[in-house]
Design a protein around this motif. Structure first.
Motif, short mmCIF file in Angstrom:
data_model
loop_
_atom_site.label_atom_id
_atom_site.label_comp_id
_atom_site.label_asym_id
_atom_site.label_seq_id
_atom_site.Cartn_x
_atom_site.Cartn_y
_atom_site.Cartn_z
N UNK A 34 0.75 -1.20 0.01
CA UNK A 34 0.05 0.05 0.08
C UNK A 34 0.65 1.37 -0.11
N UNK A 35 2.34 1.29 0.35
CA UNK A 35 3.00 2.19 0.40
C UNK A 35 3.64 2.54 -1.12
N UNK A 36 3.48 1.65 -2.05
CA UNK A 36 3.97 1.88 -3.14
C UNK A 36 3.02 2.76 -4.09
N UNK A 37 3.56 3.02 -5.17
CA UNK A 37 2.66 3.86 -6.19
C UNK A 37 2.97 3.45 -7.62
N UNK A 38 1.85 3.60 -8.38
CA UNK A 38 1.78 2.68 -9.73
C UNK A 38 1.66 3.88 -10.64
N UNK A 57 4.21 0.79 -17.53
CA UNK A 57 3.74 0.66 -16.14
C UNK A 57 5.13 0.75 -15.34
N UNK A 58 4.82 1.96 -14.42
CA UNK A 58 6.24 2.10 -13.53
C UNK A 58 5.51 2.27 -11.96
N UNK A 59 6.23 1.21 -11.22
CA UNK A 59 6.02 1.31 -10.07
C UNK A 59 7.10 1.76 -9.10
N UNK A 60 6.67 2.78 -8.00
CA UNK A 60 7.86 3.40 -7.22
C UNK A 60 7.37 2.80 -5.70
N UNK A 61 8.70 2.01 -5.21
CA UNK A 61 8.60 1.83 -3.71
C UNK A 61 8.44 2.83 -2.87
N UNK A 62 8.13 2.40 -1.80
CA UNK A 62 8.12 3.74 -0.76
C UNK A 62 9.58 4.32 -0.33
N UNK A 63 10.50 3.50 -0.59
CA UNK A 63 11.92 4.14 -0.44
C UNK A 63 12.41 4.93 -1.71
N UNK A 64 11.48 5.02 -2.71
CA UNK A 64 11.74 5.68 -4.17
C UNK A 64 12.33 4.84 -5.21
N UNK A 65 12.72 3.66 -4.78
CA UNK A 65 13.25 2.74 -5.93
C UNK A 65 12.14 2.51 -7.00
#
Length: 69
Positions: A34-38, A57-65
């Motif tokens: 839930x902390x990731x963004x798509x 499709x780009x997924x960004x993790x909570x840590x910015x990865x």
């Protein structure tokens, strides 16, 4: 269309659309964390350049990865 064989480690999918498809499909995604963004940039055309026919499709993790597929 649902990709039932989705694998989070796979970076590329090639999906063949039904023969009578007349418009580019809209792609949606749901993140497992839930902390990731798509972010989804849907294709604009069925015919044309590779860029116009490709959905990114780009997924960004909570840590910015960032993981781009």
């Amino acid at each position: 269309m649902v990709i039932i064989f989705f694998d989070k480690t796979k970076l590329t999918y090639h999906i063949e659309l039904p023969e009578k498809t007349t418009s580019a499909p809209s792609v949606n995604g749901i993140v497992a964390d839930s902390k990731a963004k798509v972010y989804i940039n849907n294709s604009s055309k069925l015919q044309g350049s590779t860029t116009e026919r490709t959905t990114v499709v780009k997924v960004t993790a909570e840590d910015g990865t960032v993981n781009e597929k």
